[in-house]
Design a protein around this motif. Structure first.
Motif: not given
Length: 591
Positions: A95-108
């Motif tokens: 996991v890197d900083e690119s996962w920040a683009e998913h903040i706000g989505k459901p965990l699934t």
């Protein structure tokens, strides 16, 4: 009916039995003839750590006791996998900083870490926890909140909450921070007037209110016209950065806009399944829907305005339900670490613990302490003492000298209503196993040779007899003990040190070497190494130690360590001598 607080003060039975008594009575009062429902909730937002495990083990132990008494129990684990992805946790592999683009989505809806075989973020972390629970013998029924919400299971409850949004907002308003012109704050007002509650709304509630157009927490107005207890996920970007702009109770028509991408949509909530109730409404809704009788919560939920306290009022005033009974549980720590937080990477998980300790020991750590007692799980040298304590308890159980509460904790650790957990056939001391694999580097033939010499009258014939404990000890040595703390036996004698010894030092080595053959077992070598300084003082080998004698023993032990491993300390000397072997010991000690 006896209360939780009263039951915890009783000393007649163990805490699990007391809670089981209370839960059975409460279940018969609320839902006679139906299965007893206990619940846990876990958020797979990142690694699920050993503190979260208490959320499961507390109801599991109570549920298992109720099952032992012949009752049908449902232990529900609500996987809060439809919660928003709040932030990228530190230290997660892949996991890197690119996962920040998913903040706000459901965990699934968030991708799993790179290289994971699982379809999404939530399933990745759920799988690891589920495997650990299975190894621990936890019999539970998992409920995916993604599946529940997207299938419309809670539709009527959602519509009910929206119809009663003013009532919900009024409950929440009791706990929002108020302006306090008198400056008296939470310390209390004079004249008997109750002060306004100073507890702030939690982070999740603030986000929900900000996103749904609620009045600010500080204006005290409640804002019932603008408060909505439901958060849609955006139909375009999938994030919950949405604001509900209007809702019609009759048609269930809901309008929202997304502040992230600008998307706007009109939906009928009676047909719409892409959103969820905010947390402080979602939790009490599920209590009522599932008929939960028992559910613990962390001590952080005990304060005014917390989810548990507010939920108790919402379940009663809005959903016509009853709050579960259950204790507040204290934090679980790790030896050498501060309080765990799942928002930080690198925190030990149940899977990490099960690599270095057997499942019954880990169960015992949770069973022997009341939920309101904090405790630590050892990943350092303390694990050896814990295993010594566990083995001592096992012997007391076997000879009948164990205290009743300790016997109950032991029974809950080694098995469940479904049967006993796997155990090591020949449970040799953990510290001995750790020392042996440390010295041998895990070499099977050498390890078997040493272990077979521990008790010559009853020798170990196969390493399988010592497993899985042997494997756990080896994992501990290789993963938790720093390289500079590992034991490396000298290749050659320390001739300088041997040549510098005075007569007393030389005589102590001669006495040890003369007794090796006749004392070549773990117990025999223990007697020998402790007895040499006594004999040098003209005492019998079984003489009671004095302060002076203890000092002489420490000096003798330090000499042996320097000659064998080049340090002043090391594994227990009897184990070290067995591991090195008699011939090599003679060589290193100058025979």
């Amino acid at each position: 009916m006896q209360t939780v607080a009263q039951s915890q003060s009783s000393t007649e039975t163990d805490w699990v039995s007391r809670f089981a008594d209370e839960v059975i009575a409460e279940s018969e009062r609320r839902a006679p003839g139906k299965p007893v429902v206990v619940a846990s909730g876990l958020s797979p937002s990142g690694p699920i750590h050993l503190g979260n495990l208490r959320e499961v083990m507390t109801p599991h132990l109570v549920a298992d006791e109720i099952r032992r008494r012949g009752h049908t129990v449902r232990h529900l684990i609500s996987w809060d996998d439809y919660d928003r992805y709040r932030k990228v946790p530190n230290g997660v592999p892949g996991v890197d900083e690119s996962w920040a683009e998913h903040i706000g989505k459901p965990l699934t809806s968030v991708p799993a870490p790179a290289g994971s075989p699982h379809p999404n973020w939530a399933e990745h972390f759920k799988a690891a926890m589920a495997a650990s629970l299975d190894e621990l013998g936890v019999d539970c029924e998992g409920i995916s909140q993604t599946e529940q919400y997207t299938a419309g299971v809670y539709r009527e409850q959602i519509l009910h909450a929206m119809r009663h949004r003013a009532d919900i907002d009024a409950v929440l308003d009791r706990y929002r921070t108020k302006k306090d012109p008198a400056g008296e704050g939470a310390k209390g007002a004079k004249g008997g007037k109750k002060p306004q509650q100073q507890k702030k709304v939690d982070e999740a509630e603030l986000e929900a209110e900000a996103g749904s157009g609620a009045a600010s927490e500080d204006d005290g107005s409640g804002g019932s016209a603008g408060y909505f207890p439901y958060k849609p996920y955006c139909g375009n970007c999938e994030k919950d950065l949405t604001t509900v702009t209007s809702y019609d109770d009759d048609s269930t028509e809901l309008n929202y806009t997304c502040t992230a991408c600008g998307f706007a949509e009109t939906v009928r909530l009676s047909e719409f399944n892409r959103g969820k109730l905010v947390w402080k409404v979602d939790w009490p809704m599920r209590w009522a829907y599932e008929g939960v009788i028992f559910e613990p919560s962390g001590v952080d939920h005990s304060s005014p305005g917390s989810s548990f306290v507010v939920g108790g009022q919402i379940v009663r005033e809005v959903f016509d339900g009853v709050q579960p009974i259950g204790p507040m549980y204290a934090f679980v720590g790790i030896s050498g670490m501060a309080k765990m937080s799942s928002s930080k990477g690198g925190v030990p998980t149940p899977a990490d613990a099960l690599k270095i300790m057997e499942a019954p020991l880990l169960r015992w750590l949770y069973a022997r302490r009341r939920p309101n007692q904090s405790f630590k799980i050892a990943f350092d040298q303390e694990i050896q003492r814990l295993y010594d304590e566990w083995d001592s308890l096992t012997r007391k159980v076997a000879d009948g000298s164990v205290l009743p509460a300790d016997a109950a904790a032991y029974a809950r650790a080694v098995g469940t209503a479904a049967g006993e957990l796997p155990r090591t056939p020949r449970p040799l001391p953990y510290r001995t196993l750790a020392s042996v694999v440390d010295i041998t580097g895990g070499h099977d033939e050498q390890t078997l040779r040493i272990l077979s010499e521990l008790d010559p009258e009853n020798p170990l014939t196969s390493l399988d007899e010592a497993r899985p404990r042997l494997d756990r000890a080896e994992n501990w040595i290789t993963t938790q003990v720093p390289a500079d703390a590992r034991t490396i036996v000298r290749a050659e004698p320390d001739k300088d040190l041997l040549g510098s010894l005075d007569e007393q030092g030389s005589q102590s080595l001669r006495l040890l070497l003369e007794g090796l053959d006749t004392h070549w077992s773990l117990d025999g070598l223990t007697t020998l190494v402790y007895g040499v300084p006594k004999v040098l003082e003209g005492l019998e080998p079984d003489a009671k130690p004095t302060p002076e004698l203890k000092a002489a023993q420490r000096s003798f032990f330090a000499l042996l360590y320097r000659l064998l491993v080049g340090r002043d300390t090391g594994p227990r000397l009897p184990t070290l001598l067995l591991a090195v072997g008699a011939d090599r010991v003679r060589t290193l000690l100058g025979a």
